[in-house]
Scaffold this motif. Structure first.
Motif, PDB file in Angstrom:
ATOM      1  N   ASP A 200       0.834  -1.204   0.000  1.00 31.26           N
ATOM      2  CA  ASP A 200       0.000   0.000   0.000  1.00 31.26           C
ATOM      3  C   ASP A 200       0.865   1.249   0.000  1.00 31.26           C
ATOM      4  N   ILE A 201       0.484   2.215  -0.821  1.00 30.65           N
ATOM      5  CA  ILE A 201       1.186   3.494  -0.896  1.00 30.65           C
ATOM      6  C   ILE A 201       0.378   4.521  -0.127  1.00 30.65           C
ATOM      7  N   ASN A 202       0.987   5.126   0.851  1.00 27.19           N
ATOM      8  CA  ASN A 202       0.293   6.103   1.699  1.00 27.19           C
ATOM      9  C   ASN A 202       0.202   7.434   0.983  1.00 27.19           C
ATOM     10  N   THR A 203      -1.025   7.888   0.726  1.00 26.55           N
ATOM     11  CA  THR A 203      -1.226   9.180   0.058  1.00 26.55           C
ATOM     12  C   THR A 203      -1.890  10.198   0.976  1.00 26.55           C
ATOM     13  N   GLY A 204      -1.900   9.926   2.273  1.00 24.40           N
ATOM     14  CA  GLY A 204      -2.544  10.840   3.208  1.00 24.40           C
ATOM     15  C   GLY A 204      -3.929  10.354   3.571  1.00 24.40           C
ATOM     16  N   THR A 205      -4.667  11.186   4.277  1.00 17.83           N
ATOM     17  CA  THR A 205      -5.969  10.766   4.797  1.00 17.83           C
ATOM     18  C   THR A 205      -7.116  10.996   3.820  1.00 17.83           C
ATOM     19  N   THR A 206      -6.901  11.834   2.810  1.00 14.60           N
ATOM     20  CA  THR A 206      -7.985  12.126   1.878  1.00 14.60           C
ATOM     21  C   THR A 206      -8.220  10.952   0.935  1.00 14.60           C
ATOM     22  N   LYS A 207      -9.451  10.483   0.850  1.00 15.66           N
ATOM     23  CA  LYS A 207      -9.771   9.378  -0.051  1.00 15.66           C
ATOM     24  C   LYS A 207     -10.027   9.927  -1.447  1.00 15.66           C
ATOM     25  N   ARG A 208      -9.410   9.285  -2.435  1.00 16.84           N
ATOM     26  CA  ARG A 208      -9.509   9.762  -3.807  1.00 16.84           C
ATOM     27  C   ARG A 208      -9.752   8.600  -4.754  1.00 16.84           C
ATOM     28  N   ILE A 209     -10.394   8.888  -5.850  1.00 16.16           N
ATOM     29  CA  ILE A 209     -10.472   7.947  -6.950  1.00 16.16           C
ATOM     30  C   ILE A 209      -9.397   8.367  -7.944  1.00 16.16           C
ATOM     31  N   VAL A 210      -8.507   7.444  -8.303  1.00 18.05           N
ATOM     32  CA  VAL A 210      -7.355   7.842  -9.105  1.00 18.05           C
ATOM     33  C   VAL A 210      -7.359   7.151 -10.451  1.00 18.05           C
ATOM     34  N   SER A 211      -6.690   7.754 -11.413  1.00 18.40           N
ATOM     35  CA  SER A 211      -6.397   7.108 -12.690  1.00 18.40           C
ATOM     36  C   SER A 211      -4.894   7.145 -12.888  1.00 18.40           C
ATOM     37  N   LEU A 212      -4.352   6.142 -13.570  1.00 23.28           N
ATOM     38  CA  LEU A 212      -2.918   5.956 -13.638  1.00 23.28           C
ATOM     39  C   LEU A 212      -2.440   6.030 -15.072  1.00 23.28           C
ATOM     40  N   ASP A 213      -1.333   6.738 -15.307  1.00 20.45           N
ATOM     41  CA  ASP A 213      -0.812   6.834 -16.658  1.00 20.45           C
ATOM     42  C   ASP A 213       0.580   7.443 -16.620  1.00 20.45           C
ATOM     43  N   GLY A 214       1.312   7.353 -17.748  1.00 25.64           N
ATOM     44  CA  GLY A 214       2.579   8.036 -17.882  1.00 25.64           C
ATOM     45  C   GLY A 214       3.774   7.203 -17.482  1.00 25.64           C
ATOM     46  N   THR A 215       4.982   7.735 -17.715  1.00 29.33           N
ATOM     47  CA  THR A 215       6.215   7.036 -17.378  1.00 29.33           C
ATOM     48  C   THR A 215       6.483   7.059 -15.888  1.00 29.33           C
ATOM     49  N   HIS A 216       6.018   8.097 -15.205  1.00 34.39           N
ATOM     50  CA  HIS A 216       5.954   8.111 -13.757  1.00 34.39           C
ATOM     51  C   HIS A 216       4.543   7.676 -13.362  1.00 34.39           C
ATOM     52  N   LEU A 217       4.342   7.520 -12.088  1.00 29.05           N
ATOM     53  CA  LEU A 217       3.003   7.161 -11.619  1.00 29.05           C
ATOM     54  C   LEU A 217       2.280   8.449 -11.244  1.00 29.05           C
ATOM     55  N   TYR A 218       1.382   8.905 -12.134  1.00 31.09           N
ATOM     56  CA  TYR A 218       0.585  10.094 -11.891  1.00 31.09           C
ATOM     57  C   TYR A 218      -0.831   9.666 -11.553  1.00 31.09           C
ATOM     58  N   CYS A 219      -1.399  10.268 -10.523  1.00 29.88           N
ATOM     59  CA  CYS A 219      -2.740   9.898 -10.067  1.00 29.88           C
ATOM     60  C   CYS A 219      -3.638  11.134 -10.120  1.00 29.88           C
ATOM     61  N   ILE A 229       3.910   9.779  -7.683  1.00 38.09           N
ATOM     62  CA  ILE A 229       4.485   8.714  -6.868  1.00 38.09           C
ATOM     63  C   ILE A 229       5.861   8.372  -7.402  1.00 38.09           C
ATOM     64  N   TYR A 230       6.840   8.277  -6.504  1.00 40.35           N
ATOM     65  CA  TYR A 230       8.183   7.871  -6.876  1.00 40.35           C
ATOM     66  C   TYR A 230       8.184   6.353  -7.030  1.00 40.35           C
ATOM     67  N   VAL A 231       8.272   5.866  -8.291  1.00 42.71           N
ATOM     68  CA  VAL A 231       8.052   4.458  -8.590  1.00 42.71           C
ATOM     69  C   VAL A 231       9.065   3.521  -7.932  1.00 42.71           C
ATOM     70  N   PRO A 232      10.386   3.786  -8.005  1.00 39.85           N
ATOM     71  CA  PRO A 232      11.335   2.811  -7.436  1.00 39.85           C
ATOM     72  C   PRO A 232      11.077   2.474  -5.969  1.00 39.85           C
ATOM     73  N   ALA A 233      10.651   3.479  -5.186  1.00 40.26           N
ATOM     74  CA  ALA A 233      10.417   3.243  -3.763  1.00 40.26           C
ATOM     75  C   ALA A 233       8.939   3.111  -3.435  1.00 40.26           C
ATOM     76  N   ALA A 234       8.092   3.256  -4.450  1.00 43.01           N
ATOM     77  CA  ALA A 234       6.638   3.200  -4.253  1.00 43.01           C
ATOM     78  C   ALA A 234       6.193   4.155  -3.163  1.00 43.01           C
ATOM     79  N   GLN A 235       6.717   5.400  -3.223  1.00 42.20           N
ATOM     80  CA  GLN A 235       6.430   6.392  -2.192  1.00 42.20           C
ATOM     81  C   GLN A 235       5.820   7.653  -2.795  1.00 42.20           C
ATOM     82  N   PHE A 236       4.935   8.269  -2.025  1.00 44.96           N
ATOM     83  CA  PHE A 236       4.341   9.541  -2.415  1.00 44.96           C
ATOM     84  C   PHE A 236       5.427  10.615  -2.468  1.00 44.96           C
ATOM     85  N   LYS A 237       5.439  11.397  -3.576  1.00 44.78           N
ATOM     86  CA  LYS A 237       6.498  12.388  -3.750  1.00 44.78           C
ATOM     87  C   LYS A 237       5.990  13.821  -3.775  1.00 44.78           C
ATOM     88  N   ALA A 238       4.901  14.083  -4.557  1.00 43.04           N
ATOM     89  CA  ALA A 238       4.458  15.475  -4.697  1.00 43.04           C
ATOM     90  C   ALA A 238       2.971  15.521  -5.025  1.00 43.04           C
TER      91      ALA A 238
END
Length: 554
Positions: A200-219, A229-238
Motif C-alpha cells: 500500500d502506498i500512503n497518500t494521506g488521509t484524503t480518499k480519492r479515486i485515481v487514474s494511472l498513466d505516464g512514465t511516472h506514476l501520476y494519479c 508517486i516515486y516508482v522505485p520506492a513506491a512512495q508519495f512524492k508530490a
C-alpha cells in the motif's frame, strides 16, 4: 387482410455492407485508444469494437461480446486488443483478447463476475492484468501465451474503497499498480508461487479515486489535484497544482514526451500542465466530461444546447434550415453551414417537442409534443406563427410524415394510434388503431399505403383512404421496431429495431433480402438517402452507421 410471418433466417440473407460509423457515445472511461501503429484508433460501440483508420476513415467491426463493453486496452506491441464487458448480476463477465492482424478472437477469459472494470497489459505483453467491478472486487493475472489465469487476489482491503483502475510498470512484466477510492497499491507478481503481493502506498488521509498513466506514476483525483508517486520506492512524492485545483475532478490523463501531463476534467476542459507543478499552461474546452484522451481527426459540425436534449430534427427540402425539437418545449432552427441559431419558437409544447416535420414547400412546420398535441407553424421571414392546433392523441407524438402535396400528414403516437390529418382544414381524416405503441410511420411514395412499426415487433400496411389494415409482417423476434423508411420508388423499405439489426425489405413481397449487422446497441432511427445509394442508421450508443444500398437490389 393478409398476415405473414417472417422467420429470422439471417444466415441465408444478403448482408448490407457497412461503409462507416460517425461518432460514438464516449462514456466508457479510457475507451478511446490509439494503436501503436499511430494510424488506427479503437473504441467501443455498445457491445462491438470499432477499428478506424485515421487516414482513410475506413472502419472495421469486431463482434463477440453479448453485452456492453466496459473497458479496453491495446498491447504495447500492438499485437492484441483486450476488451471487457458488463453482464447481469450473478453471471460471469467475459474478457476477449483479439488478434489485431486477423481481427479474430484470440482468447476468451472468464473468471470475473458482473463487470470488468479495467485491463492492462504488462510491459512486454506477457501478461494481462484484469480488474473486476464492485460486485467482483478482484484482480486476476492472465498468461497471454497459455490463455490461462496465473493467480488472483482481492483488489483492496475490506476497509478500503472500491478499486477502479490499473497501470503496468513500463519496463517490468512483474510489476503493476491499482488505484481507487482511498486505495493506491503497488503489486509484485510471483509466478513460481502463483501469487501477487500488494504494497500500500500512503497518500494521506484524503480518499480519492485515481487514474494511472505516464512514465511516472501520476494519479488524477476527484478533488482536482495530481499526485506524483516515486516508482522505485513506491512512495508519495508530490501533489499539485498548488493553488487552483481542476474543477469537477480529473477524469483522464496522458503523459507527454517532454514530461508534461495532459489532463481531462469533469467540466470538459483539456489542460496541458507543467511537469512537477501540474500548473495549466494551455486549456481547451470540450463539449462535455472528458472520458478519454487520444489523437483524433477533424470533427464535423456540432450543434449543442447546454443541458438540453434534442428529440427530433429534419432538414427543409431546400436544405437551408435544420429544424429541431427539444425537451425544453422549444423548436429551434439552425443554419446548416455554420450551426448558428436562426430562430427559436418558445413554448411550442409544454411537455417537450417530441417530433417535427417541414412541408415540401418549406413554408410550414408540423410539430408534435409530449402532451399529444399537433401544431402547425407558418415560417415567415421574421416570425414563426401558430396557425393550427389539433388535439386527439392521448400520449406523446413520436413520428410525423407529410405527403407530397402538403395536404395531409400522418402522426404516430405512444397512445396506440396513428392519425391522418387534413392540413387544409386541420381536422382528422382517418385514425389507425393497433394493440401496440407506435414508434414509426411512413407514406408509400404513391401515397396509397401507410406502413407502421412499434412495440409489437410487427410491420403493418394500411390503406391511406379508409385506414383499413391490409397486411402484417413479423419484423423482429425480440425487439421493438423503432424506425423505418421507404425508398423513393416504393420498391424497398428498411427497418431498425432493438435487436440491433438493419433489415432491407422488398415492399410488394414483404420479404427481407438484406441484413446489416454491426450496431452495438439498440438502433433508434433509419433513413434511405434520396438517390437510394446509402442507408443511414443511428443507435443508442451515439453511433451513426452508413450502409451501402445493395447494387443488386433489383
Amino acid at each position: 387482410m393478409s398476415t405473414a410471418t417472417q422467420p429470422e433466417k439471417l444466415d441465408s440473407l444478403q448482408k448490407l455492407e457497412l461503409e462507416s460509423t460517425i461518432g460514438f457515445e464516449g462514456k466508457v472511461p479510457h475507451g478511446l485508444r490509439l494503436h501503436p501503429d499511430r494510424v488506427h484508433m479503437v473504441y467501443p460501440l455498445g457491445c462491438n469494437l470499432v477499428i478506424e483508420n485515421l487516414q482513410t476513415r475506413q472502419q472495421e467491426f469486431l463482434l463477440g461480446h453479448n453485452n456492453n463493453i466496459s473497458c479496453l486496452t491495446i498491447s504495447n506491441n500492438g499485437k492484441y486488443i483486450a476488451s471487457g464487458q458488463v453482464t447481469f448480476m450473478g453471471f460471469k463477465a467475459d474478457i476477449i483478447v483479439w488478434d489485431y492482424e486477423s481481427r479474430d478472437p484470440y482468447a476468451r477469459l472468464v473468471l470475473h463476475k458482473v463487470k470488468i472494470e479495467n485491463l492492462a497489459f504488462s510491459s512486454s505483453d506477457k501478461f494481462l492484468f484484469s480488474l473486476g467491478g464492485q460486485d467482483d472486487g478482484s484482480i486476476v493475472v492472465w498468461n497471454i501465451e497459455t490463455k490461462e489465469p496465473v493467480c488472483g487476489s482481492p483488489a483492496q482491503h475490506k476497509s478500503a474503497g472500491i478499486t477502479y483502475c490499473l497501470a503496468s510498470a513500463k519496463d517490468n512484466d512483474y510489476l503493476f499498480y491499482s488505484g481507487g477510492n482511498g486505495t493506491l497499491r503497488f503489486w509484485q507478481l510471483d509466478v513460481a508461487n502463483r501469487k501477487i503481493r500488494p504494497t500500500d502506498i500512503n497518500t494521506g488521509t484524503t480518499k480519492r479515486i485515481v487514474s494511472l498513466d505516464g512514465t511516472h506514476l501520476y494519479c488524477g483525483t476527484t478533488t482536482g489535484d495530481v499526485l506524483m508517486i516515486y516508482v522505485p520506492a513506491a512512495q508519495f512524492k508530490a501533489i499539485g497544482p498548488e493553488k487552483k485545483k481542476y474543477s469537477m475532478g480529473i477524469t483522464a490523463m496522458q503523459s507527454l514526451v517532454n514530461g508534461d501531463v495532459l489532463i481531462g476534467t469533469g467540466e470538459g476542459k483539456i489542460h496541458v500542465t507543467e511537469q512537477g507543478t501540474f500548473k495549466s499552461t494551455k486549456c481547451l474546452q470540450a463539449m462535455g466530461e472528458v472520458t478519454s484522451l487520444a489523437l483524433r481527426g477533424n470533427e464535423l459540425l456540432r450543434i449543442t444546447q447546454a443541458n438540453k436534449t434534442c428529440n427530433s430534427l429534419c432538414f427543409t427540402r431546400d436544405g437551408k434550415i435544420i429544424v429541431s425539437g427539444w425537451d425544453d418545449g422549444r423548436i429551434r432552427g439552425f443554419y446548416p453551414e455554420s450551426g448558428r441559431e436562426m430562430f427559436t419558437v418558445n413554448d411550442a409544447h409544454h411537455r417537450g417537442v417530441t417530433a417535427v416535420a417541414v412541408t415540401n414547400d418549406c413554408k410550414r412546420i408540423v410539430s408534435g409534443g409530449g402532451e399529444g398535441m399537433i401544431r402547425v407553424w407558418q415560417l415567415n421571414k421574421n416570425s414563426r406563427d401558430l396557425i393550427a392546433t389539433m388535439k386527439e392523441h392521448k400520449n406523446a407524438v413520436v413520428s410525423i410524415r407529410i405527403n407530397k402535396s402538403d395536404t395531409e400528414c400522418v402522426t404516430a403516437s405512444l397512445d396506440g394510434t396513428c392519425i391522418i390529418w387534413n392540413l387544409k382544414r386541420f381536422v382528422r381524416n382517418q385514425v389507425l388503431f393497433e394493440n401496440t405503441l407506435f414508434q414509426c410511420v411512413a407514406y408509400h411514395p404513391e401515397e396509397y399505403h401507410i406502413i407502421t412499426g412499434g412495440t409489437d415487433r410487427k410491420i403493418a400496411y394500411w390503406e391511406a383512404v379508409n385506414g383499413a389494415q391490409i397486411r402484417e409482417l413479423e419484423a423482429s423476434k425480440s425487439g421493438t421496431i423503432n424506425g423505418l423508411d421507404i425508398d423513393c420508388l416504393g420498391n424497398y423499405f428498411v427497418t431498425v429495431s432493438a435487436d440491433k439489426l438493419v433489415k432491407l425489405w422488398r415492399y410488394n413481397e414483404g420479404e427481407v433480402f438484406s441484413v446489416g449487422i454491426g450496431h452495438g446497441s439498440e438502433i433508434k432511427k433509419v433513413k434511405i438517402c434520396p438517390n437510394s445509394e446509402h442507408i443511414v442508421s443511428v443507435s443508442a450508443d451515439g453511433a451513426i452507421f452508413r450502409w451501402r444500398f445493395p447494387k443488386n437490389a433489383g
